[in-house]
Design a protein around this motif. Sequence first.
Motif, PDB file in Angstrom:
ATOM      1  N   GLU A  87     -41.168  22.743 -11.219  1.00 39.61           N
ATOM      2  CA  GLU A  87     -40.459  23.843 -11.881  1.00 39.61           C
ATOM      3  C   GLU A  87     -39.050  23.999 -11.330  1.00 39.61           C
ATOM      4  O   GLU A  87     -38.109  24.311 -12.052  1.00 39.61           O
ATOM      5  N   LYS A  95     -34.593  22.834 -19.123  1.00 38.76           N
ATOM      6  CA  LYS A  95     -34.808  24.287 -19.161  1.00 38.76           C
ATOM      7  C   LYS A  95     -34.486  24.838 -20.554  1.00 38.76           C
ATOM      8  O   LYS A  95     -35.190  25.703 -21.071  1.00 38.76           O
ATOM      9  N   HIS A  96     -33.410  24.309 -21.140  1.00 37.39           N
ATOM     10  CA  HIS A  96     -32.984  24.800 -22.451  1.00 37.39           C
ATOM     11  C   HIS A  96     -34.022  24.487 -23.518  1.00 37.39           C
ATOM     12  O   HIS A  96     -34.418  25.363 -24.297  1.00 37.39           O
ATOM     13  N   ALA A  99     -37.238  26.567 -23.046  1.00 29.02           N
ATOM     14  CA  ALA A  99     -37.052  27.973 -23.426  1.00 29.02           C
ATOM     15  C   ALA A  99     -36.965  28.143 -24.934  1.00 29.02           C
ATOM     16  O   ALA A  99     -37.478  29.116 -25.492  1.00 29.02           O
ATOM     17  N   GLU A 100     -36.343  27.183 -25.622  1.00 27.16           N
ATOM     18  CA  GLU A 100     -36.113  27.317 -27.050  1.00 27.16           C
ATOM     19  C   GLU A 100     -37.301  26.874 -27.904  1.00 27.16           C
ATOM     20  O   GLU A 100     -37.556  27.441 -28.960  1.00 27.16           O
ATOM     21  N   ASP A 104     -44.989  27.651 -23.827  1.00 28.01           N
ATOM     22  CA  ASP A 104     -45.402  27.763 -22.425  1.00 28.01           C
ATOM     23  C   ASP A 104     -45.112  26.445 -21.721  1.00 28.01           C
ATOM     24  O   ASP A 104     -44.782  25.443 -22.359  1.00 28.01           O
ATOM     25  N   SER A 347     -32.438  29.150 -33.257  1.00 26.58           N
ATOM     26  CA  SER A 347     -32.644  29.646 -31.896  1.00 26.58           C
ATOM     27  C   SER A 347     -33.687  30.754 -31.918  1.00 26.58           C
ATOM     28  O   SER A 347     -33.891  31.414 -32.942  1.00 26.58           O
ATOM     29  N   SER A 348     -34.356  30.961 -30.790  1.00 25.14           N
ATOM     30  CA  SER A 348     -35.367  32.025 -30.722  1.00 25.14           C
ATOM     31  C   SER A 348     -34.731  33.391 -30.936  1.00 25.14           C
ATOM     32  O   SER A 348     -35.336  34.284 -31.533  1.00 25.14           O
TER      33      SER A 348
END
Length: 451
Positions: A87, A95-96, A99-100, A104, A347-348
Amino acid sequence: MKSDGRALIYMGNDGVSQNLLETLQLNDWHVKQTSNIDEAKQTMREHKLHVGLIELTCQHTESYLSQIQEMLQQYFQMEWIALVHSETGLNSSLKHIIAESFSDFHTLPVDPGHLLANVGHAYGMAKMKWDTVNIPDETDGLEQEMVGSSQQIQNLFANIRKVAGVSAPVLITGESGTGKELTAHAIHERSKCANGPFITVNCGAIPHSLIQSELFGYEKGAFTGANHKKLGHFEAAHKGSIFLDEVGDLPLDQQINLLRFLQEGTIQRVGGNEQIPVDVRIIAATHINLEQAVKTGKMREDLYYRLNVLQLCTPPLRKRPGDIELLAHYFFKKFSHEKNKTVKGFSSACLAVMRDYAWEGNVRELVNRIRHAMVMCENRLISAEDLGIDESSHHFHFMSLKEAKDRAEREAILNALARMHNNVTLTAKTLKVSRVTLYRLIEKHRININD
């Protein structure tokens, strides 16, 4: 596409997969193992899967990560879990994308308890999308935009099936842009006259002087310029359906001819004397309140009751926020041939704004904004700004307390059922409710526990 029960797909190297496979298979998961994107896509085309696990490392190139993200956008109904080796060692690109695009992530080596909890939760979330959603494929023609899993759209689908089997007139009400013509098509395609023509008439677009000849046709010599006989829309729809869009715009003095057809089943061409029988299913639509039009004298009361034998209402988009993400992904895929090549999805943050936006133009406005953004967006993911949505504007619909409670309640039940492998007794104990209460809630939220 065949259903494989509690199945998931894993894409990664064999070294990771051995412990992973053993853990999952010992807990009744069917794992489809693949080593590359092409194999994964082929597997997902052949099997109905709910969960995907993808191993990600810092050695993966930007191009590869871009292909991963594009695949996840394509199979948006699934829940995706990233498998990472550290992690703290993740670079900014990893990471991008996590996250997008992932719901999980799980840090390797495999922690059986943690992994099974992750997969169980993802499975429950994915079933919400798969079990009730209507996602047509490219061959579904006229019903392609009828996409959704919300209670409102499911009720509409159920009512379409009910009214399609009879020949009585149907009146479709609803705001502009909610899919009234698509609903009419769906009724026709499920009716006994599905093999016949489907004729659409916009009652508000026909000049007053031409309404009767357009609807009912005319004989040769009926008026200057009538050099030959012409069939009207009603005769053209014989043995099929006629869709009278915006029927409330029909002038009052022209409504008597439509009423006469509804009463007698015959038409008379302009300039003719013969009563011609026509076998046609009447489907009408309006965005105005016809009861109010009757009261103000703009609609004949007898015509209103003849048209309004069966009524369907197409729900506005703001009343079905749970369908917005599904619709967004669907239209993104449908119009992908028009998009800027660098654009990979939403995007979220954009999807969150879309769920709260009021969509006064309904699905029509949604399609318009998405197509605009797909061409004009200069980034990999579409933002609210690309859609032309001003987050400071007043055009937002906020979830009521009841809507929030219902959504949380349904998600809690689905998660518990997934963890308890659909065992109702254990799920009821987990949720601290009686079996009777749980069954009532399962029925209330239309949850399928037979899979």
